[in-house]
Design a protein around this motif. Structure first.
Motif, PDB file in Angstrom:
ATOM      1  N   ALA A 285       0.812  -1.223   0.000  1.00 55.20           N
ATOM      2  CA  ALA A 285       0.000   0.000   0.000  1.00 55.20           C
ATOM      3  C   ALA A 285       0.845   1.273   0.000  1.00 55.20           C
ATOM      4  CB  ALA A 285      -0.947  -0.006   1.204  1.00 55.20           C
ATOM      5  N   TYR A 286       2.134   1.124   0.241  1.00 55.83           N
ATOM      6  CA  TYR A 286       3.088   2.221   0.109  1.00 55.83           C
ATOM      7  C   TYR A 286       4.300   1.600  -0.581  1.00 55.83           C
ATOM      8  CZ  TYR A 286       4.281  -0.239   4.405  1.00 55.83           C
ATOM      9  OH  TYR A 286       4.548  -1.232   5.308  1.00 55.83           O
ATOM     10  N   THR A 287       5.441   2.248  -0.581  1.00 57.33           N
ATOM     11  CA  THR A 287       6.593   1.672  -1.284  1.00 57.33           C
ATOM     12  C   THR A 287       7.757   1.488  -0.324  1.00 57.33           C
ATOM     13  OG1 THR A 287       5.893   3.005  -3.174  1.00 57.33           O
ATOM     14  CG2 THR A 287       8.016   1.917  -3.354  1.00 57.33           C
ATOM     15  N   THR A 288       8.506   0.400  -0.506  1.00 56.75           N
ATOM     16  CA  THR A 288       9.768   0.261   0.238  1.00 56.75           C
ATOM     17  C   THR A 288      10.859  -0.172  -0.723  1.00 56.75           C
ATOM     18  OG1 THR A 288       9.281  -2.049   0.824  1.00 56.75           O
ATOM     19  CG2 THR A 288       8.720  -0.368   2.456  1.00 56.75           C
ATOM     20  N   ARG A 289      12.068   0.074  -0.284  1.00 53.18           N
ATOM     21  CA  ARG A 289      13.213  -0.359  -1.071  1.00 53.18           C
ATOM     22  C   ARG A 289      14.363  -0.613  -0.103  1.00 53.18           C
ATOM     23  NH1 ARG A 289      15.663   1.639  -6.830  1.00 53.18           N
ATOM     24  NH2 ARG A 289      16.850  -0.268  -6.792  1.00 53.18           N
ATOM     25  N   VAL A 290      15.085  -1.720  -0.297  1.00 47.75           N
ATOM     26  CA  VAL A 290      16.297  -1.973   0.494  1.00 47.75           C
ATOM     27  C   VAL A 290      17.476  -1.823  -0.465  1.00 47.75           C
ATOM     28  CG1 VAL A 290      17.190  -3.457   2.324  1.00 47.75           C
ATOM     29  CG2 VAL A 290      14.985  -3.964   1.322  1.00 47.75           C
ATOM     30  N   GLY A 291      18.567  -1.309   0.019  1.00 48.82           N
ATOM     31  CA  GLY A 291      19.712  -1.152  -0.871  1.00 48.82           C
ATOM     32  C   GLY A 291      19.630   0.179  -1.607  1.00 48.82           C
ATOM     33  N   ARG A 292      20.593   0.382  -2.504  1.00 45.22           N
ATOM     34  CA  ARG A 292      20.699   1.681  -3.160  1.00 45.22           C
ATOM     35  C   ARG A 292      19.830   1.752  -4.409  1.00 45.22           C
ATOM     36  NH1 ARG A 292      26.856   3.134  -3.855  1.00 45.22           N
ATOM     37  NH2 ARG A 292      25.808   4.944  -4.716  1.00 45.22           N
ATOM     38  N   GLY A 293      19.741   2.970  -4.968  1.00 43.68           N
ATOM     39  CA  GLY A 293      19.005   3.135  -6.221  1.00 43.68           C
ATOM     40  C   GLY A 293      17.922   4.183  -6.106  1.00 43.68           C
ATOM     41  N   PRO A 294      17.442   4.668  -7.256  1.00 40.67           N
ATOM     42  CA  PRO A 294      16.456   5.743  -7.254  1.00 40.67           C
ATOM     43  C   PRO A 294      15.142   5.327  -6.614  1.00 40.67           C
ATOM     44  CG  PRO A 294      16.766   4.858  -9.470  1.00 40.67           C
ATOM     45  CD  PRO A 294      17.799   4.224  -8.608  1.00 40.67           C
ATOM     46  N   PHE A 295      14.507   6.306  -5.969  1.00 39.91           N
ATOM     47  CA  PHE A 295      13.253   6.034  -5.250  1.00 39.91           C
ATOM     48  C   PHE A 295      12.515   7.369  -5.170  1.00 39.91           C
ATOM     49  CE2 PHE A 295      11.682   3.939  -0.991  1.00 39.91           C
ATOM     50  CZ  PHE A 295      10.372   4.211  -1.351  1.00 39.91           C
ATOM     51  N   PRO A 296      11.808   7.755  -6.246  1.00 41.94           N
ATOM     52  CA  PRO A 296      11.243   9.100  -6.320  1.00 41.94           C
ATOM     53  C   PRO A 296      10.307   9.468  -5.170  1.00 41.94           C
ATOM     54  CG  PRO A 296      11.113   8.014  -8.455  1.00 41.94           C
ATOM     55  CD  PRO A 296      11.589   6.982  -7.476  1.00 41.94           C
ATOM     56  N   THR A 297       9.568   8.519  -4.625  1.00 37.57           N
ATOM     57  CA  THR A 297       8.584   8.896  -3.588  1.00 37.57           C
ATOM     58  C   THR A 297       9.107   8.681  -2.175  1.00 37.57           C
ATOM     59  OG1 THR A 297       7.575   6.702  -3.583  1.00 37.57           O
ATOM     60  CG2 THR A 297       6.633   8.309  -5.111  1.00 37.57           C
ATOM     61  N   GLU A 298      10.417   8.506  -2.051  1.00 34.31           N
ATOM     62  CA  GLU A 298      10.980   8.212  -0.721  1.00 34.31           C
ATOM     63  C   GLU A 298      10.681   9.334   0.280  1.00 34.31           C
ATOM     64  OE1 GLU A 298      15.188   7.391  -0.717  1.00 34.31           O
ATOM     65  OE2 GLU A 298      15.087   6.581   1.328  1.00 34.31           O
ATOM     66  N   LEU A 299      10.341   8.933   1.495  1.00 35.49           N
ATOM     67  CA  LEU A 299      10.137   9.880   2.591  1.00 35.49           C
ATOM     68  C   LEU A 299      11.424   9.960   3.388  1.00 35.49           C
ATOM     69  CD1 LEU A 299       6.584   8.663   3.598  1.00 35.49           C
ATOM     70  CD2 LEU A 299       7.131  11.018   3.002  1.00 35.49           C
ATOM     71  N   THR A 300      12.057  11.112   3.337  1.00 33.70           N
ATOM     72  CA  THR A 300      13.338  11.250   4.044  1.00 33.70           C
ATOM     73  C   THR A 300      13.193  12.323   5.114  1.00 33.70           C
ATOM     74  OG1 THR A 300      13.961  12.746   2.264  1.00 33.70           O
ATOM     75  CG2 THR A 300      14.828  10.525   2.119  1.00 33.70           C
ATOM     76  N   ASP A 301      12.096  12.197   5.865  1.00 30.55           N
ATOM     77  CA  ASP A 301      11.752  13.279   6.789  1.00 30.55           C
ATOM     78  C   ASP A 301      12.213  13.043   8.221  1.00 30.55           C
ATOM     79  OD1 ASP A 301      10.053  11.172   6.983  1.00 30.55           O
ATOM     80  OD2 ASP A 301       8.222  12.277   6.591  1.00 30.55           O
ATOM     81  N   GLY A 302      13.191  12.148   8.385  1.00 29.88           N
ATOM     82  CA  GLY A 302      13.825  12.030   9.703  1.00 29.88           C
ATOM     83  C   GLY A 302      13.067  11.186  10.709  1.00 29.88           C
ATOM     84  N   PRO A 303      13.633  11.080  11.927  1.00 29.59           N
ATOM     85  CA  PRO A 303      13.118  10.134  12.916  1.00 29.59           C
ATOM     86  C   PRO A 303      11.706  10.436  13.406  1.00 29.59           C
ATOM     87  CG  PRO A 303      14.995  11.390  13.791  1.00 29.59           C
ATOM     88  CD  PRO A 303      14.862  11.748  12.357  1.00 29.59           C
ATOM     89  N   ASP A 304      11.244  11.706  13.291  1.00 31.89           N
ATOM     90  CA  ASP A 304       9.883  12.007  13.752  1.00 31.89           C
ATOM     91  C   ASP A 304       8.906  12.084  12.582  1.00 31.89           C
ATOM     92  OD1 ASP A 304      10.745  12.232  16.374  1.00 31.89           O
ATOM     93  OD2 ASP A 304      11.448  14.285  15.991  1.00 31.89           O
ATOM     94  N   GLY A 305       9.363  11.706  11.414  1.00 27.62           N
ATOM     95  CA  GLY A 305       8.549  11.908  10.224  1.00 27.62           C
ATOM     96  C   GLY A 305       7.639  10.732   9.908  1.00 27.62           C
ATOM     97  N   LEU A 306       6.892  10.913   8.809  1.00 26.93           N
ATOM     98  CA  LEU A 306       5.924   9.899   8.397  1.00 26.93           C
ATOM     99  C   LEU A 306       6.622   8.602   7.973  1.00 26.93           C
ATOM    100  CD1 LEU A 306       3.550  12.175   6.278  1.00 26.93           C
ATOM    101  CD2 LEU A 306       3.208  11.317   8.602  1.00 26.93           C
TER     102      LEU A 306
END
Ligand code: GDP
Ligand code: IMO
Ligand code: MG
Length: 445
Positions: A285-306
């Protein structure tokens, strides 16, 4: 024009072939779905990858983790089959079989292993370790020797197949040729750093032992599959990894080394692709990725983020390596592409319950790439790195737990709209919704 009344034997096939395939970057909960779907099948087949996969299956509170064996192996009534397209690390095979037996699940000749599958050796893992730590070019692999083993398969001079483990003289000779080359190559990769060295005869001895352990399972599995189909058997293919990690169709070079989309079925099992009757695409229902590589919808909003909230609620840590998975919103551009590449007929939406933890939900409907709006998934990972997601905000179902829901009508309206939106955008019906790790936590039609 010549004509003939003879019918090709395979054209008389009466069985069915279904494929369960992940449409993202892996970990879409394929294993969880294959386990119950297997009940309606006779044979479950792995056709790609190796012990880089990690499938968690929960039945009645008991959790099973499989890397190499097909998820169907939990049901001893079925034949579980590892096709020629899989790469086998024998110690892992043996370990998984004994863990299942200890858990009271009988595993015997119901588990078939292709004599044509290639074998992973410790020098593959050493090659991978060194190339992953050699500055540029790291992929963020699982470290299971997958890439180097497939390289040897395609390169031909150094490949060793399961059938070779049963022929002592041949295996010894082959390793005596291969291992010195590997040692030289590893020394070059190490460039002065510490690296392992291997001994051909010791490896031959060790792997001949594994060969004996594997022997009861070794089979011409491609022949078995074709015959089974002619005899009306129902076959379920279980893809490992996700379609966006496919070596040809994924986000190259940040991919795995096999065809993890249904493209791999023919080459990886020996069953002609045109026999495929149904492809079920699995969408987290959302996206995950392990390892390197492009991920346009990645949430990089830190430890208190979504992103962190989703990671915690979805327990998004790799089954194989324990690495935290990168988390992001649903990416419809990538999904539309993966659904087309895989010839997907219908969908399963998994981990829907996890999105209860976020007050708002977004989906990506297009990308902005170099100032232009793009609907098509770019082939070039460098372009994808630059892609900015065009996000649409949706109202969620914050705080409403879905884990007890068993019927679509019981889902909160916002959750139903979310699932309907996925079906609309991908132009395919959603047949299964998963609302928790246990096999009972599934909404079927
Ligand atoms: P696979 O590699 O595609 O088989 O997926 P994994 O097993 O690696 O990852 C899926 C994870 O989510 C596992 O830990 C499952 O137990 C868990 N899981 C599966 N389905 C659901 C679901 O619907 N909801 C939640 N919360 N967890 C799920
Ligand atoms: P399942 O079957 C998620 C990723 C690795 C890395 C890339 C290449 O559980 O969905 P490799 O070791 O294959 O050479 O690594 O592929 N990867 C997976 N990611 N789920 C998997 O399998 C994966 N198998 C490999 O993290 O980015
Ligand atoms: Mg997994």
């Amino acid at each position: 024009m010549m004509s003939s009344s003879a019918t090709a034997p395979e054209a008389t096939a009466t069985g069915t072939c279904t494929c369960v395939v992940g449409l993202q970057w892996g970990d879409e909960a394929k294993g969880k779905l294959v386990d119950p779907l297997a009940e309606d099948h006779d044979i479950v087949v792995r056709y790609n990858g190796g012990a880089n996969a990690g499938h968690t299956i929960v039945r009645g509170g008991r959790s099973f983790k499989l890397s190499l064996l097909p998820s169907g192996v939990l049901n001893p009534r079925l034949t579980s089959l590892i096709g020629n397209g899989v790469v086998i690390y024998p110690p892992r095979f043996i370990e998984e079989v004994s863990q299942l037996r200890e858990a009271g699940i009988p595993v015997g000749t119901n588990l078939l292993l292709s004599d044509r599958a290639h074998v992973v050796f410790p020098y593959h893992m050493e090659e991978e370790r060194l190339s992953e730590t050699d500055g540029g070019g790291a992929i963020g692999t699982t470290g299971r020797g997958i890439g180097p083993c497939y390289q040897d398969k395609v390169g031909r001079t150094c490949g060793i197949r399961v059938g070779d483990l049963l022929v002592p003289e041949y295996l010894r000779d082959r390793l005596r040729m291969i291992v010195p080359r590997k040692n030289r190559w590893i020394e070059a990769l190490a460039a002065g750093k510490e690296a392992k060295k291997f001994d051909a005869d010791a490896l031959a001895q060790e792997y001949l032992g594994y060969g004996e352990a594997l022997r009861p399972h070794v089979h011409d599995t491609a022949h078995f599959l074709r015959k089974s189909l002619q005899h009306g058997k129902r076959i379920l293919f279980e893809a490992a990894q996700g379609s966006l990690l496919d070596i040809d169709h994924g986000t190259y070079p940040y991919v795995t080394s096999s065809n993890s989309s249904p493209a791999g079925i023919w080459s990886g099992s020996g069953l002609p692709a045109r026999r495929l009757t149904r492809v079920l695409g699995v969408v987290k229902a959302y996206t995950t990725r392990v390892g390197r590589g492009p991920f346009p919808t990645e949430l990089t909003d830190g430890p208190d983020g979504l992103g962190e909230a989703i990671r915690r609620k979805g327990r998004e840590y790799g089954t194989v390596t324990g690495r935290p998975r990168r988390v992001g919103w649903l990416d419809l551009v990538a999904l539309r592409y993966a659904a087309e590449v895989g010839g997907v007929d219908e969908l399963a939406v998994t981990l829907l319950d996890v999105l209860s933890c976020v007050p708002e939900i977004a989906i990506c409907t297009a990308y902005e790439v170099q100032g232009e709006r793009v609907q098509e998934f770019p082939a070039d990972a460098r372009l994808l790195e630059q892609a900015k997601p065009v996000l649409e905000r949706l109202s969620g179902w914050y705080g409403e737990e879905l884990t007890q829901v068993r019927r679509i009508a019981e889902l909160p309206a916002a959750a139903r709209r979310y699932v309907d939106r996925i079906a609309e955008e991908l132009r395919r019906p959603v047949r299964i919704i998963s609302v928790g790790p246990d096999r009972e936590q599934t909404i079927l039609p």
